[in-house]
Design a protein around this motif. Structure first.
Motif, PDB file in Angstrom:
ATOM      1  N   PRO A   1      29.919  41.215  55.601  1.00 53.01           N
ATOM      2  CA  PRO A   1      28.649  40.874  54.959  1.00 53.01           C
ATOM      3  C   PRO A   1      27.841  42.107  54.556  1.00 53.01           C
ATOM      4  N   ILE A   2      27.928  43.160  55.343  1.00 53.33           N
ATOM      5  CA  ILE A   2      27.223  44.398  55.015  1.00 53.33           C
ATOM      6  C   ILE A   2      27.789  44.978  53.727  1.00 53.33           C
ATOM      7  N   ALA A   3      29.095  44.955  53.565  1.00 48.54           N
ATOM      8  CA  ALA A   3      29.722  45.464  52.349  1.00 48.54           C
ATOM      9  C   ALA A   3      29.300  44.641  51.141  1.00 48.54           C
ATOM     10  N   ALA A   4      29.185  43.350  51.304  1.00 49.15           N
ATOM     11  CA  ALA A   4      28.768  42.489  50.201  1.00 49.15           C
ATOM     12  C   ALA A   4      27.336  42.802  49.777  1.00 49.15           C
ATOM     13  N   LEU A   5      26.473  43.078  50.742  1.00 49.09           N
ATOM     14  CA  LEU A   5      25.090  43.409  50.425  1.00 49.09           C
ATOM     15  C   LEU A   5      24.982  44.775  49.755  1.00 49.09           C
ATOM     16  N   ALA A   6      25.901  45.650  50.062  1.00 51.36           N
ATOM     17  CA  ALA A   6      25.857  47.007  49.542  1.00 51.36           C
ATOM     18  C   ALA A   6      26.604  47.136  48.216  1.00 51.36           C
ATOM     19  N   GLN A   7      26.898  46.041  47.560  1.00 50.48           N
ATOM     20  CA  GLN A   7      27.646  46.072  46.313  1.00 50.48           C
ATOM     21  C   GLN A   7      26.867  46.874  45.271  1.00 50.48           C
ATOM     22  N   SER A   8      27.543  47.788  44.623  1.00 49.32           N
ATOM     23  CA  SER A   8      26.885  48.636  43.626  1.00 49.32           C
ATOM     24  C   SER A   8      26.481  47.813  42.409  1.00 49.32           C
ATOM     25  N   PRO A   9      25.512  48.304  41.644  1.00 51.48           N
ATOM     26  CA  PRO A   9      25.122  47.596  40.414  1.00 51.48           C
ATOM     27  C   PRO A   9      26.293  47.426  39.451  1.00 51.48           C
ATOM     28  N   ASP A  10      27.164  48.439  39.358  1.00 49.84           N
ATOM     29  CA  ASP A  10      28.331  48.314  38.478  1.00 49.84           C
ATOM     30  C   ASP A  10      29.289  47.233  38.968  1.00 49.84           C
ATOM     31  N   ALA A  11      29.473  47.141  40.280  1.00 47.21           N
ATOM     32  CA  ALA A  11      30.356  46.120  40.829  1.00 47.21           C
ATOM     33  C   ALA A  11      29.779  44.726  40.595  1.00 47.21           C
ATOM     34  N   ALA A  12      28.473  44.585  40.733  1.00 47.74           N
ATOM     35  CA  ALA A  12      27.831  43.291  40.478  1.00 47.74           C
ATOM     36  C   ALA A  12      27.957  42.918  39.004  1.00 47.74           C
ATOM     37  N   TYR A  13      27.767  43.886  38.111  1.00 49.40           N
ATOM     38  CA  TYR A  13      27.906  43.654  36.670  1.00 49.40           C
ATOM     39  C   TYR A  13      29.350  43.284  36.335  1.00 49.40           C
ATOM     40  N   CYS A  14      30.286  43.975  36.940  1.00 40.85           N
ATOM     41  CA  CYS A  14      31.709  43.704  36.726  1.00 40.85           C
ATOM     42  C   CYS A  14      32.032  42.264  37.139  1.00 40.85           C
ATOM     43  N   SER A  15      31.509  41.839  38.273  1.00 41.08           N
ATOM     44  CA  SER A  15      31.725  40.465  38.738  1.00 41.08           C
ATOM     45  C   SER A  15      31.116  39.457  37.772  1.00 41.08           C
ATOM     46  N   ALA A  16      29.924  39.773  37.252  1.00 42.16           N
ATOM     47  CA  ALA A  16      29.266  38.876  36.292  1.00 42.16           C
ATOM     48  C   ALA A  16      30.063  38.791  34.999  1.00 42.16           C
ATOM     49  N   LEU A  17      30.616  39.917  34.543  1.00 41.38           N
ATOM     50  CA  LEU A  17      31.460  39.908  33.350  1.00 41.38           C
ATOM     51  C   LEU A  17      32.692  39.032  33.562  1.00 41.38           C
ATOM     52  N   ALA A  18      33.345  39.203  34.715  1.00 39.66           N
ATOM     53  CA  ALA A  18      34.550  38.426  35.011  1.00 39.66           C
ATOM     54  C   ALA A  18      34.230  36.937  35.060  1.00 39.66           C
ATOM     55  N   ALA A  19      33.104  36.587  35.652  1.00 39.73           N
ATOM     56  CA  ALA A  19      32.715  35.173  35.728  1.00 39.73           C
ATOM     57  C   ALA A  19      32.451  34.605  34.336  1.00 39.73           C
ATOM     58  N   LYS A  20      31.798  35.382  33.493  1.00 41.28           N
ATOM     59  CA  LYS A  20      31.506  34.924  32.132  1.00 41.28           C
ATOM     60  C   LYS A  20      32.801  34.785  31.337  1.00 41.28           C
ATOM     61  N   TYR A  21      33.709  35.740  31.506  1.00 43.36           N
ATOM     62  CA  TYR A  21      35.006  35.667  30.840  1.00 43.36           C
ATOM     63  C   TYR A  21      35.741  34.395  31.275  1.00 43.36           C
ATOM     64  N   ASP A  22      35.778  34.167  32.571  1.00 41.81           N
ATOM     65  CA  ASP A  22      36.451  32.966  33.089  1.00 41.81           C
ATOM     66  C   ASP A  22      35.806  31.698  32.537  1.00 41.81           C
ATOM     67  N   GLN A  23      34.497  31.691  32.437  1.00 45.45           N
ATOM     68  CA  GLN A  23      33.778  30.508  31.975  1.00 45.45           C
ATOM     69  C   GLN A  23      34.065  30.200  30.510  1.00 45.45           C
ATOM     70  N   TYR A  24      34.106  31.214  29.666  1.00 42.58           N
ATOM     71  CA  TYR A  24      34.187  30.975  28.226  1.00 42.58           C
ATOM     72  C   TYR A  24      35.539  31.251  27.582  1.00 42.58           C
ATOM     73  N   LEU A  25      36.314  32.186  28.136  1.00 38.96           N
ATOM     74  CA  LEU A  25      37.530  32.597  27.436  1.00 38.96           C
ATOM     75  C   LEU A  25      38.825  32.377  28.189  1.00 38.96           C
ATOM     76  N   ASP A  26      38.769  32.045  29.451  1.00 40.23           N
ATOM     77  CA  ASP A  26      39.984  31.849  30.236  1.00 40.23           C
ATOM     78  C   ASP A  26      40.702  30.593  29.749  1.00 40.23           C
TER      79      ASP A  26
END
Length: 90
Positions: free
Chosen positions: A18-43
């Motif tokens: 849980p500590i690692a999840a809270l410490a997620q970098s802004p780039d990692a959070a953005y990367c996750s958001a991109l992947a989720a959006k890709y999965d939602q619209y283009l997968d």
């Protein structure tokens, strides 16, 4: 003895996750958001997929899901090419 060491290692790992999840970098959070959006619209494996997936983009998505931010550029390109707005970076 070995069982106790394995149990202690598991407890430490479970505590730190849980500590690692809270410490997620802004780039990692953005990367996750991109992947989720890709999965939602283009997968293509989802109902709403609109275009075929390239192997390069699929690899980029999997990298982001694994926490590797080197996939950002590939997913951004795929979303832009499909005229889909990118998620907020902040």
């Amino acid at each position: 003895m070995i069982k106790k060491m394995v149990l202690n290692s598991a407890i430490v790992a479970a505590t730190l996750m849980p500590i690692a999840a809270l410490a997620q970098s802004p780039d990692a959070a953005y990367c996750s958001a991109l992947a989720a959006k890709y999965d939602q619209y283009l997968d293509m494996s989802s109902k709403g997929g609109r275009q075929p997936q390239s192997l390069e983009t699929r690899v980029a998505v999997e990298k982001c899901k694994a926490g590797d931010t080197s996939g950002i550029a590939g997913i951004e390109k795929a979303l832009k090419d499909a005229k889909i707005d990118l998620p907020s970076r902040g």
